[in-house]
Design an enzyme around this catalytic site. Sequence first.
Site, PDB file in Angstrom:
ATOM      1  N   GLU A 225      -5.648  -7.675  -1.831  1.00 11.09           N
ATOM      2  CA  GLU A 225      -6.297  -7.734  -0.511  1.00 11.09           C
ATOM      3  C   GLU A 225      -7.754  -7.340  -0.696  1.00 11.09           C
ATOM      4  O   GLU A 225      -8.046  -6.343  -1.358  1.00 11.09           O
ATOM      5  CB  GLU A 225      -5.684  -6.731   0.482  1.00 11.09           C
ATOM      6  CG  GLU A 225      -4.275  -7.019   0.908  1.00 11.09           C
ATOM      7  CD  GLU A 225      -3.744  -5.974   1.893  1.00 11.09           C
ATOM      8  OE1 GLU A 225      -4.539  -5.332   2.605  1.00 11.09           O
ATOM      9  OE2 GLU A 225      -2.516  -5.792   1.932  1.00 11.09           O
TER      10      GLU A 225
ATOM     11  N   GLU B 212       0.833  -1.215   0.000  1.00  8.45           N
ATOM     12  CA  GLU B 212       0.000   0.000   0.000  1.00  8.45           C
ATOM     13  C   GLU B 212       0.863   1.259   0.000  1.00  8.45           C
ATOM     14  O   GLU B 212       0.797   2.096   0.903  1.00  8.45           O
ATOM     15  CB  GLU B 212      -0.956  -0.032   1.191  1.00  8.45           C
ATOM     16  CG  GLU B 212      -1.872  -1.262   1.139  1.00  8.45           C
ATOM     17  CD  GLU B 212      -2.902  -1.330   2.243  1.00  8.45           C
ATOM     18  OE1 GLU B 212      -2.579  -0.918   3.363  1.00  8.45           O
ATOM     19  OE2 GLU B 212      -4.019  -1.805   1.999  1.00  8.45           O
TER      20      GLU B 212
END
Length: 458
Positions: free
Chosen positions: A357, A163
């Site tokens: 995810e 991320e």
Amino acid sequence: MENKGFKDNFYWGGSVSSFQTEGAWDEGGKGLSVYDVRPMKPEFSDWKVAIDFYHRHKEDIQLLKEMGCNFYRISIAWARVIPNGDDIPNEEGLAFYDMIIDELIEAGIEPMICLYHFDTPNHLAKDYNGFASRHTVDAFEKYSRLVMIRYGDRVKHWMTFNEQNLHSMMLKVSNAEVIPEGMDATKFLYQVNHNIFIAHCKATKALREVAPDALMCGMNAVTIYYAETAEPKNAMFARLANDYFNHFHCDVFATGKYPSYMINYLTNRGWMPEFEEGDAEILKNTVDYIAFSYYRSSVLKTEEFDQRPPVDILNSATVQNKYCDATEWNWEIDSIGFRHITTDLYHRHKLPVFVLENGMGHREELDSQGNVNDDYRIKYHKEHIQELKKSVVEDGVDCLGYITWGPIDIPSSQCEIAKRYGFVFVDRTEKDLKELKRSKKKSFGWIKKAFESNGEDL
Ligand code: BG6
């Protein structure tokens, strides 16, 4: 040929981080990471044991196999393989990941390595202010090469920073960098973010040299931003939020340079990071595909991207979405937003996309029969897979896979075990580790069916 669904070699599986699974925080020659020294919220747990994957990996990998996973993303704890981040490699740590990779392959599960999941070695944080220093960037490149040489024969999917866009949104995510006194916090934030781009690109270059047939991605947390109203000013504000928070990083990953909208946004506010000699060239190390996590969408009322820190503006603009249910943690559930962003990212970059995810956190306990009837989780994944399928079938997206977050329960990013994402329940509370016994939830059978039927049987 008619396109009916996911391609035959589509990936299904799970992803986790080292600190949320492994435990064994001071075993096997591991050094300290920032997570080991970070003050914990008193009501939550700490990272010392997590779910003890370090000792229970065989059982967990068997569960993943039984679940029908053909892919699993782990992260390497940098401080486990190089205890201080920049000193001599720790053979015991390297051998641990050899064993995990081999066990996964043996189980028919393709491993992916994430090099960094917010867990800076503490020495680099304390003595170099983390990625504020190019020393840490160079140490990251050396660490990357070390593990690429070691595992590159068996691991074909790599990512650098989990991320990565979060690094331009909040410094506290890794607890590694401290804003130097007297420095503009946002300028500092974008400088650290820039250094991380350089680290990402140096690692990408290293992978091309060390394991030329392996693939590298850039990975973002995407939260699609909607305007609250149809007022054009509001739509423009939401569009800019999508550019600054979702697209900036992917644009750099894919094109090898800062996009002009970002250069102007940063320059006009005095926040453009300093480029060292050679940076522009290094940035040209682009990725093979765009990877992202997706959990939720968000609605924004109109604000201005003025001189305030961009994340403060985002937070103050966020309003409730009256059309979506939310989890207890107020993450709004929006499977259609998932299709929206998947399709946008693919058509923007003309590169394959990969969902690394997805999932929902829920508070759960075993019932008197030892079950967890998590129908809400089945509904969540069903709707997200259905929308992902539309992005493939209707919108022509080339998607590599659908990877769920934490398929065996793990503590949340805040170290709250009560926020569970898994298809397998791990019996422990914040303070009581109990036996850490694993048991299948109702959703286990459902996701197994979904995975094994290549997303047909939902
Ligand atoms: C992602 C992170 O942001 O989301 C994970 O990669 C994290 O580390 C996951 O656990 C879910 O978020 P949370 O806060 O519910 O654990």
